[in-house]
Design an enzyme around this catalytic site. Structure first.
Site, PDB file in Angstrom:
ATOM      1  N   SER A   1       2.650  -5.670   6.265  1.00 55.65           N
ATOM      2  CA  SER A   1       2.223  -5.149   4.966  1.00 55.65           C
ATOM      3  C   SER A   1       3.266  -5.493   3.910  1.00 55.65           C
ATOM      4  CB  SER A   1       2.036  -3.631   5.021  1.00 55.65           C
ATOM      5  OG  SER A   1       0.975  -3.289   5.854  1.00 55.65           O
TER       6      SER A   1
ATOM      7  N   HIS B   1       0.866  -1.185   0.000  1.00 56.49           N
ATOM      8  CA  HIS B   1       0.000   0.000   0.000  1.00 56.49           C
ATOM      9  C   HIS B   1       0.899   1.231   0.000  1.00 56.49           C
ATOM     10  CE1 HIS B   1       0.918   0.852   4.211  1.00 56.49           C
ATOM     11  NE2 HIS B   1       0.646  -0.410   4.499  1.00 56.49           N
TER      12      HIS B   1
ATOM     13  N   ASP C   1      -3.174 -20.315  10.596  1.00 56.32           N
ATOM     14  CA  ASP C   1      -2.025 -21.020  11.149  1.00 56.32           C
ATOM     15  C   ASP C   1      -1.936 -20.775  12.655  1.00 56.32           C
ATOM     16  OD1 ASP C   1       0.937 -21.412  11.856  1.00 56.32           O
ATOM     17  OD2 ASP C   1       0.848 -22.175   9.802  1.00 56.32           O
TER      18      ASP C   1
END
Length: 282
Positions: A244, A108, A229
């Site tokens: 990110s 992003h 997980d």
């Protein structure tokens, strides 16, 4: 892929980092000129402010979002507000093109307040070790911190889907190569992410793709994911700041990169299609 990076950059402009009473400035405002004198460095800012008269109104040309306009304030306001042109933080390496040595990370844009895709003068990425993780919980997204080792690349490009630059100090021989998935190859169901662990190894963790947006043009949040997980959930509580850019693998192809967490359920989040990330400004 999956390496936790320290990202350091000098911005093209001096940026407002806090807000105070009776100030017209917003966080993220970029200072372009003071009394028609250009601000090209922090030293320019200090020099210009130092010669202003205390009792006079000061004209400051700023950029906010995509608008450029003049604000009026006092010298006292300029001395009290915190301005700087440096950023530092953590994110994850998404990919390196083994032919060109170009990399992509973050997933992003780097934003500050109202300023989207903050312009970068020069930036560097460094590999890290000694990871420390503050776990996410409902209503609170955690974060990763680490010790910086050494610089492995540089960047100037801050795009809608992360930063892009060149790797120059990293041996790629031990890295597994993955093909880039097309949009129609992404499917619901099992997938994995690759992420550096506390032992400084890049490890695969299980996730599920639970939603896919049929996007015809580049856009964010094209893939919705769920961390399943148990080991990763025990360590992180879900998605944390610093993840990110974490690459997502499905059927031995890279399909996307984590870009956002859901604050109220940090085990859930969004990813950008790898096609958009690789192709933007390429």
């Amino acid at each position: 892929m999956g390496n936790v990076l320290q990202i350091d950059a000098e911005l093209k402009n001096i940026v407002v980092r806090n807000e105070i009473d009776n100030s017209p400035f917003k966080i993220g405002d970029s200072l372009l000129k003071i009394e028609n004198k250009s601000i090209d460095s922090f030293q320019d800012f200090i020099s210009i402010v130092s010669i202003l008269n205390n009792n006079e109104s000061v004209n400051v040309l700023v950029k906010r979002d995509n608008s450029i306009f003049t604000l009026k304030c006092s010298k006292e306001i300029l001395e009290k507000i915190r301005f700087n042109n440096l950023i530092s933080g953590f994110a994850t390496l998404t990919y390196i093109n083994p032919v060109t040595n170009k990399f992509g990370a973050v997933g992003h844009p780097i934003n500050i307040g109202n300023t989207k895709k903050i312009p970068i003068k020069s930036g560097y990425i460094s590999c890290t070790n000694n990871l420390s993780i503050k776990k996410s919980s409902k209503g609170c997204v955690g974060c990763v911190s680490a010790d910086k080792k050494f610089v492995i690349g540089d960047f100037h490009s801050n795009t809608n889907f992360g930063i892009k630059g060149n790797v120059s100090n990293l041996d790629l021989c031990s890295y597994k190569k993955y093909k880039v998935a097309s949009l129609d190859e992404v499917k619901l169901g099992k997938a994995q992410i690759i992420l550096q662990d506390t032992d400084n190894k890049c490890k695969k963790y299980n996730i599920e793709v639970v939603g896919i947006e049929k996007q015809r043009r580049p856009a964010s949040k094209g893939i919705k994911i769920k961390i399943v997980d148990k080991e990763l959930l025990r360590q992180t509580g879900g998605i944390v700041q610093g993840m990110s850019g974490t690459p997502i693998i499905q059927d031995d192809k890279i399909i996307g990169a984590i870009s956002h967490a859901l604050e109220n359920n940090p085990a859930m989040g969004y990813a950008v299609h790898i096609k958009w990330m690789v192709e933007e400004n390429s």
